[in-house]
Design a protein around this motif. Structure first.
Motif, PDB file in Angstrom:
ATOM      1  N   MET A 199      -8.224   0.759 -18.562  1.00 20.30           N
ATOM      2  CA  MET A 199      -9.673   0.879 -18.307  1.00 20.30           C
ATOM      3  C   MET A 199      -9.972   1.087 -16.815  1.00 20.30           C
ATOM      4  N   SER A 200      -8.921   1.168 -15.956  1.00 21.91           N
ATOM      5  CA  SER A 200      -9.163   1.296 -14.523  1.00 21.91           C
ATOM      6  C   SER A 200      -9.945   2.559 -14.200  1.00 21.91           C
ATOM      7  N   TRP A 201      -9.711   3.642 -14.983  1.00 23.32           N
ATOM      8  CA  TRP A 201     -10.414   4.900 -14.715  1.00 23.32           C
ATOM      9  C   TRP A 201     -11.921   4.750 -14.948  1.00 23.32           C
ATOM     10  N   VAL A 202     -12.298   3.857 -15.890  1.00 25.87           N
ATOM     11  CA  VAL A 202     -13.718   3.630 -16.159  1.00 25.87           C
ATOM     12  C   VAL A 202     -14.386   2.991 -14.938  1.00 25.87           C
ATOM     13  N   LEU A 203     -13.703   2.022 -14.346  1.00 20.45           N
ATOM     14  CA  LEU A 203     -14.251   1.365 -13.165  1.00 20.45           C
ATOM     15  C   LEU A 203     -14.390   2.344 -12.005  1.00 20.45           C
ATOM     16  N   VAL A 204     -13.390   3.207 -11.837  1.00 24.83           N
ATOM     17  CA  VAL A 204     -13.452   4.209 -10.769  1.00 24.83           C
ATOM     18  C   VAL A 204     -14.612   5.174 -11.019  1.00 24.83           C
ATOM     19  N   ALA A 205     -14.788   5.585 -12.283  1.00 21.52           N
ATOM     20  CA  ALA A 205     -15.884   6.503 -12.622  1.00 21.52           C
ATOM     21  C   ALA A 205     -17.239   5.856 -12.343  1.00 21.52           C
ATOM     22  N   MET A 206     -17.373   4.569 -12.725  1.00 21.41           N
ATOM     23  CA  MET A 206     -18.637   3.861 -12.471  1.00 21.41           C
ATOM     24  C   MET A 206     -18.883   3.719 -10.974  1.00 21.41           C
ATOM     25  N   LEU A 207     -17.823   3.412 -10.223  1.00 23.58           N
ATOM     26  CA  LEU A 207     -17.960   3.275  -8.776  1.00 23.58           C
ATOM     27  C   LEU A 207     -18.343   4.606  -8.148  1.00 23.58           C
ATOM     28  N   SER A 208     -17.748   5.692  -8.656  1.00 27.55           N
ATOM     29  CA  SER A 208     -18.064   7.031  -8.155  1.00 27.55           C
ATOM     30  C   SER A 208     -19.550   7.333  -8.305  1.00 27.55           C
ATOM     31  N   PHE A 210     -21.974   5.185  -8.741  1.00 26.29           N
ATOM     32  CA  PHE A 210     -22.750   4.254  -7.923  1.00 26.29           C
ATOM     33  C   PHE A 210     -22.831   4.759  -6.477  1.00 26.29           C
ATOM     34  N   VAL A 211     -21.678   5.178  -5.940  1.00 21.27           N
ATOM     35  CA  VAL A 211     -21.646   5.689  -4.566  1.00 21.27           C
ATOM     36  C   VAL A 211     -22.490   6.959  -4.462  1.00 21.27           C
ATOM     37  N   TRP A 212     -22.382   7.835  -5.460  1.00 20.54           N
ATOM     38  CA  TRP A 212     -23.180   9.059  -5.479  1.00 20.54           C
ATOM     39  C   TRP A 212     -24.682   8.746  -5.476  1.00 20.54           C
ATOM     40  N   SER A 213     -25.079   7.709  -6.220  1.00 22.65           N
ATOM     41  CA  SER A 213     -26.496   7.335  -6.270  1.00 22.65           C
ATOM     42  C   SER A 213     -26.986   6.883  -4.901  1.00 22.65           C
ATOM     43  N   ILE A 214     -26.171   6.074  -4.229  1.00 28.12           N
ATOM     44  CA  ILE A 214     -26.527   5.626  -2.881  1.00 28.12           C
ATOM     45  C   ILE A 214     -26.619   6.828  -1.947  1.00 28.12           C
ATOM     46  N   GLY A 215     -25.632   7.725  -2.065  1.00 30.17           N
ATOM     47  CA  GLY A 215     -25.645   8.927  -1.235  1.00 30.17           C
ATOM     48  C   GLY A 215     -26.866   9.792  -1.492  1.00 30.17           C
ATOM     49  N   SER A 216     -27.282   9.899  -2.755  1.00 34.79           N
ATOM     50  CA  SER A 216     -28.447  10.721  -3.101  1.00 34.79           C
ATOM     51  C   SER A 216     -29.722  10.176  -2.465  1.00 34.79           C
ATOM     52  N   ILE A 217     -29.843   8.853  -2.421  1.00 34.10           N
ATOM     53  CA  ILE A 217     -31.009   8.249  -1.776  1.00 34.10           C
ATOM     54  C   ILE A 217     -31.029   8.612  -0.291  1.00 34.10           C
ATOM     55  N   GLY A 218     -29.858   8.525   0.336  1.00 37.64           N
ATOM     56  CA  GLY A 218     -29.764   8.901   1.743  1.00 37.64           C
ATOM     57  C   GLY A 218     -30.063  10.375   1.963  1.00 37.64           C
ATOM     58  N   GLU A 219     -29.582  11.226   1.058  1.00 34.62           N
ATOM     59  CA  GLU A 219     -29.822  12.659   1.189  1.00 34.62           C
ATOM     60  C   GLU A 219     -31.298  12.997   1.001  1.00 34.62           C
ATOM     61  N   LEU A 246     -13.724   9.814  -5.192  1.00 34.04           N
ATOM     62  CA  LEU A 246     -13.505   8.893  -6.315  1.00 34.04           C
ATOM     63  C   LEU A 246     -13.589   9.617  -7.645  1.00 34.04           C
ATOM     64  N   ASN A 247     -14.506  10.577  -7.713  1.00 30.87           N
ATOM     65  CA  ASN A 247     -14.662  11.332  -8.942  1.00 30.87           C
ATOM     66  C   ASN A 247     -13.433  12.191  -9.238  1.00 30.87           C
TER      67      ASN A 247
END
Length: 231
Positions: free
Chosen positions: A1-10, A12-21, A230-231
């Protein structure tokens, strides 16, 4: 299930980046397209990986696939920026759900990935959610956001990139592929700066933002890069 955590983290990071963008294209850069220059040139930060990953030049066929995939990715930034200019970031983040739908279809069509009934159901749910997110209630009816068309175009570009990268990483290590993508991105940014009007707007943007603003812009691009890696 490690890939699921990486996908979720990816994501999440993208969402934070989108707010900044969203902040950058609304408050820091008058010509939103100039952000794509910062995005491309900022990829130079990943070239520090070269001494540590056994860097090499892939076979010509694989290298061309990486370059073309990278160009699709870089071109996809522009309609995304246009969407940021005209729509709320919460809706834009929901429209990213179109990306796995398009990617799954292209992967099935071009490289023979299998689609299960659960994947088809998930694709349907994501499509319905994206349509709902595009609706703007108004007096006497509803209207659909034009930003959804921009995001659809962006997702198509990113999906083509994803399928091509998935194909090439069967033979080329991910880290080597990522560095060659970064090299392509930097060269893409330099190519855009060869146009006088683009170079003028880029220089004006740097002068208006001064050193602290420029550092902030590049920092936000780094967050976006982390999500992509991460993606």
């Amino acid at each position: 299930m490690s890939w699921v955590l990486v996908a979720m983290l990816s994501h999440f990071v993208w969402s934070i980046g989108s707010i900044g963008e969203k902040y950058v294209v609304d408050k820091r850069i008058k010509n939103g397209n100039i952000y794509a220059i910062f995005w491309s040139l900022g990829l130079v930060s990943y070239l520090f990986l070269i001494p540590f990953i056994g860097f090499y030049v892939p076979e010509l066929k694989d290298l061309l696939i990486i370059i073309v995939a990278s160009i699709f990715y870089l071109v996809g930034i522009f309609p995304y920026i246009w969407a940021l200019k005209v729509e709320e970031i919460s809706r834009i983040n929901m429209w990213w759900s179109l990306l796995p739908v398009i990617t799954l279809f292209l992967a099935w069509f071009f490289i023979g990935d299998k689609l299960t009934w659960m994947q088809l159901l998930a694709m349907f749910i994501l499509l319905i959610g994206s349509v709902i997110a595009s609706i703007h209630p108004k007096q006497g009816g509803v209207s659909f956001s034009k930003a959804m068309l921009f995001m659809l175009l962006s997702c198509v570009c990113y999906a083509i990139h994803a399928v091509m990268i998935r194909y090439v990483t069967r033979t080329v290590p991910v880290e080597i592929t990522f560095v060659w993508k970064s090299i392509t991105g930097v060269l893409f940014g330099v190519f855009l700066l060869a146009f006088g009007n683009v170079r003028r707007d880029f220089i004006i943007t740097i002068k208006l933002n001064k050193s602290k603003g420029v550092i902030l812009i590049f920092f936000i691009t780094l967050i976006a890069y982390l999500g992509a890696f991460l993606n």
